[in-house]
Motif scaffolding. Structure first.
Motif, PDB file in Angstrom:
ATOM      1  N   THR A   1       0.669  -1.172   0.114  1.00 48.63           N
ATOM      2  CA  THR A   1      -0.002  -0.060   0.017  1.00 48.63           C
ATOM      3  C   THR A   1       0.854   1.297   0.098  1.00 48.63           C
ATOM      4  O   THR A   1       0.535   2.174  -0.566  1.00 48.63           O
ATOM      5  N   VAL A   2       1.912   1.219   0.870  1.00 52.87           N
ATOM      6  CA  VAL A   2       2.739   2.412   0.883  1.00 52.87           C
ATOM      7  C   VAL A   2       3.495   2.579  -0.285  1.00 52.87           C
ATOM      8  O   VAL A   2       3.663   3.763  -0.917  1.00 52.87           O
ATOM      9  N   LEU A   3       3.898   1.536  -1.006  1.00 54.04           N
ATOM     10  CA  LEU A   3       4.681   1.526  -2.288  1.00 54.04           C
ATOM     11  C   LEU A   3       3.859   1.931  -3.400  1.00 54.04           C
ATOM     12  O   LEU A   3       4.076   2.833  -4.172  1.00 54.04           O
ATOM     13  N   THR A   4       2.590   1.594  -3.204  1.00 52.16           N
ATOM     14  CA  THR A   4       1.704   2.082  -4.308  1.00 52.16           C
ATOM     15  C   THR A   4       1.270   3.352  -4.332  1.00 52.16           C
ATOM     16  O   THR A   4       1.366   4.116  -5.347  1.00 52.16           O
ATOM     17  N   ALA A   5       0.983   3.985  -2.993  1.00 57.06           N
ATOM     18  CA  ALA A   5       0.912   5.442  -2.964  1.00 57.06           C
ATOM     19  C   ALA A   5       2.138   6.185  -3.342  1.00 57.06           C
ATOM     20  O   ALA A   5       1.956   7.348  -4.133  1.00 57.06           O
ATOM     21  N   LEU A   6       3.316   6.134  -2.779  1.00 53.66           N
ATOM     22  CA  LEU A   6       4.439   6.753  -3.201  1.00 53.66           C
ATOM     23  C   LEU A   6       4.646   6.505  -4.710  1.00 53.66           C
ATOM     24  O   LEU A   6       5.011   7.570  -5.249  1.00 53.66           O
ATOM     25  N   SER A   7       4.414   5.535  -5.354  1.00 54.70           N
ATOM     26  CA  SER A   7       4.575   5.316  -6.690  1.00 54.70           C
ATOM     27  C   SER A   7       3.612   6.218  -7.522  1.00 54.70           C
ATOM     28  O   SER A   7       3.817   6.856  -8.632  1.00 54.70           O
ATOM     29  N   LEU A   8       2.414   6.311  -7.010  1.00 50.17           N
ATOM     30  CA  LEU A   8       1.328   7.229  -7.756  1.00 50.17           C
ATOM     31  C   LEU A   8       1.550   8.689  -7.272  1.00 50.17           C
ATOM     32  O   LEU A   8       1.741   9.383  -8.343  1.00 50.17           O
ATOM     33  N   ASP A   9       2.226   8.962  -6.442  1.00 45.72           N
ATOM     34  CA  ASP A   9       2.749  10.372  -6.141  1.00 45.72           C
ATOM     35  C   ASP A   9       3.887  10.816  -6.909  1.00 45.72           C
ATOM     36  O   ASP A   9       3.872  11.781  -7.462  1.00 45.72           O
ATOM     37  N   VAL A  10       4.989   9.743  -7.248  1.00 48.88           N
ATOM     38  CA  VAL A  10       5.886  10.037  -7.864  1.00 48.88           C
ATOM     39  C   VAL A  10       5.374  10.190  -9.718  1.00 48.88           C
ATOM     40  O   VAL A  10       5.682  11.170 -10.197  1.00 48.88           O
ATOM     41  N   VAL A  11       4.511   9.349 -10.042  1.00 51.76           N
ATOM     42  CA  VAL A  11       3.877   9.456 -11.163  1.00 51.76           C
ATOM     43  C   VAL A  11       3.112  10.778 -11.292  1.00 51.76           C
ATOM     44  O   VAL A  11       3.374  11.419 -12.609  1.00 51.76           O
TER      45      VAL A  11
ATOM     46  N   TRP B   1       6.782  13.292   2.202  1.00 50.22           N
ATOM     47  CA  TRP B   1       6.721  12.292   2.731  1.00 50.22           C
ATOM     48  C   TRP B   1       7.092  11.867   4.197  1.00 50.22           C
ATOM     49  O   TRP B   1       6.541  11.474   5.020  1.00 50.22           O
ATOM     50  N   ILE B   2       8.261  12.606   4.320  1.00 50.05           N
ATOM     51  CA  ILE B   2       8.880  12.421   5.830  1.00 50.05           C
ATOM     52  C   ILE B   2       8.143  13.372   6.645  1.00 50.05           C
ATOM     53  O   ILE B   2       7.840  12.868   7.909  1.00 50.05           O
ATOM     54  N   VAL B   3       8.025  14.638   6.292  1.00 49.10           N
ATOM     55  CA  VAL B   3       7.372  15.626   7.208  1.00 49.10           C
ATOM     56  C   VAL B   3       5.919  15.126   7.498  1.00 49.10           C
ATOM     57  O   VAL B   3       5.498  15.413   8.863  1.00 49.10           O
ATOM     58  N   THR B   4       5.010  14.620   6.605  1.00 49.83           N
ATOM     59  CA  THR B   4       3.678  14.111   6.983  1.00 49.83           C
ATOM     60  C   THR B   4       3.642  12.862   7.424  1.00 49.83           C
ATOM     61  O   THR B   4       2.666  12.330   7.901  1.00 49.83           O
ATOM     62  N   VAL B   5       4.586  12.064   7.535  1.00 49.72           N
ATOM     63  CA  VAL B   5       4.799  10.494   7.881  1.00 49.72           C
ATOM     64  C   VAL B   5       3.714   9.958   6.956  1.00 49.72           C
ATOM     65  O   VAL B   5       2.885   9.284   7.504  1.00 49.72           O
ATOM     66  N   ALA B   6       3.786  10.075   5.757  1.00 45.76           N
ATOM     67  CA  ALA B   6       2.686   9.574   4.894  1.00 45.76           C
ATOM     68  C   ALA B   6       2.630   8.041   4.862  1.00 45.76           C
ATOM     69  O   ALA B   6       1.325   7.609   4.617  1.00 45.76           O
ATOM     70  N   TRP B   7       3.616   7.206   5.334  1.00 45.93           N
ATOM     71  CA  TRP B   7       3.381   5.898   4.979  1.00 45.93           C
ATOM     72  C   TRP B   7       2.479   5.385   6.324  1.00 45.93           C
ATOM     73  O   TRP B   7       1.929   4.226   6.057  1.00 45.93           O
ATOM     74  N   ARG B   8       2.259   6.042   7.193  1.00 47.69           N
ATOM     75  CA  ARG B   8       1.178   5.644   8.337  1.00 47.69           C
ATOM     76  C   ARG B   8      -0.152   5.872   7.670  1.00 47.69           C
ATOM     77  O   ARG B   8      -1.150   5.006   8.275  1.00 47.69           O
ATOM     78  N   ARG B   9      -0.549   6.620   6.769  1.00 48.74           N
ATOM     79  CA  ARG B   9      -2.015   6.867   6.192  1.00 48.74           C
ATOM     80  C   ARG B   9      -1.703   7.066   4.587  1.00 48.74           C
ATOM     81  O   ARG B   9      -2.118   8.266   4.347  1.00 48.74           O
TER      82      ARG B   9
END
Length: 129
Positions: A7-17, A54-62
Motif C-alpha cells: 500500500t505504501v509503495l503503491t501510494a508513493l509510486s502514484l505520487d511520483v507518477v 513524505w517524511i514531514v507528513t509521515v505519509a506511510w502511516r496513512r
C-alpha cells in the motif's frame, strides 16, 4: 511483500507518477525539449519536495488519506518545489506557481480522493460475513 508495504509503495509510486505527469504535461504545453536531461531538470525539485513531504507528513502511516497526508504533501511539494527551483536558478513566474498549485492539488489529492471513494463504495457493497 506485506499488504501495508504494498500500500505504501503503491501510494508513493502514484505520487511520483503524479509529479512526472505534471512535468510532462507542462513541458509539452510549452514545447520544451523532450530530452531526459530537460525532463530531470524540471522534475527533480518537485520530486525532492515530494520526498520531503513524505517524511514531514509521515505519509506511510496513512498513505491514501486525501486530507492527511494529501493536503500536507501537496503544500510541501508545491512550496518545496518552488524553493528548490529558485535555489537552482529555475523560474518561478507567478503564473507557473498558480498552475503548479492547482495541477498538483488535482493530482496529489485527487487520486487519494478517488481511491477513498472507491474504497468506501466497495466496503458498502460487500456483505457482512
Amino acid at each position: 511483500m506485506s499488504a501495508s508495504t504494498r500500500t505504501v509503495l503503491t501510494a508513493l509510486s502514484l505520487d511520483v507518477v503524479a509529479t512526472l505527469v505534471f512535468v510532462l504535461v507542462g513541458r509539452g504545453s510549452h514545447n520544451e525539449d523532450a530530452t531526459l536531461t530537460g525532463l530531470l531538470v524540471t522534475w527533480w525539485p518537485f520530486l525532492a519536495a515530494l520526498a520531503l513531504g513524505w517524511i514531514v507528513t509521515v505519509a506511510w502511516r496513512r498513505p491514501f488519506g486525501p486530507i492527511w497526508p494529501g493536503l500536507g504533501l501537496w503544500v510541501i511539494t508545491v512550496a518545496g518545489g518552488m524553493l528548490f527551483r529558485t535555489l537552482s536558478g529555475q523560474g518561478t513566474a507567478i503564473a507557473f506557481v498558480i498552475v503548479a498549485t492547482l495541477v498538483l492539488a488535482l493530482l496529489l489529492i485527487g487520486w487519494r480522493t478517488v481511491a477513498t471513494l472507491i474504497g468506501r463504495r466497495s466496503r458498502t457493497r460487500t456483505p457482512a460475513a
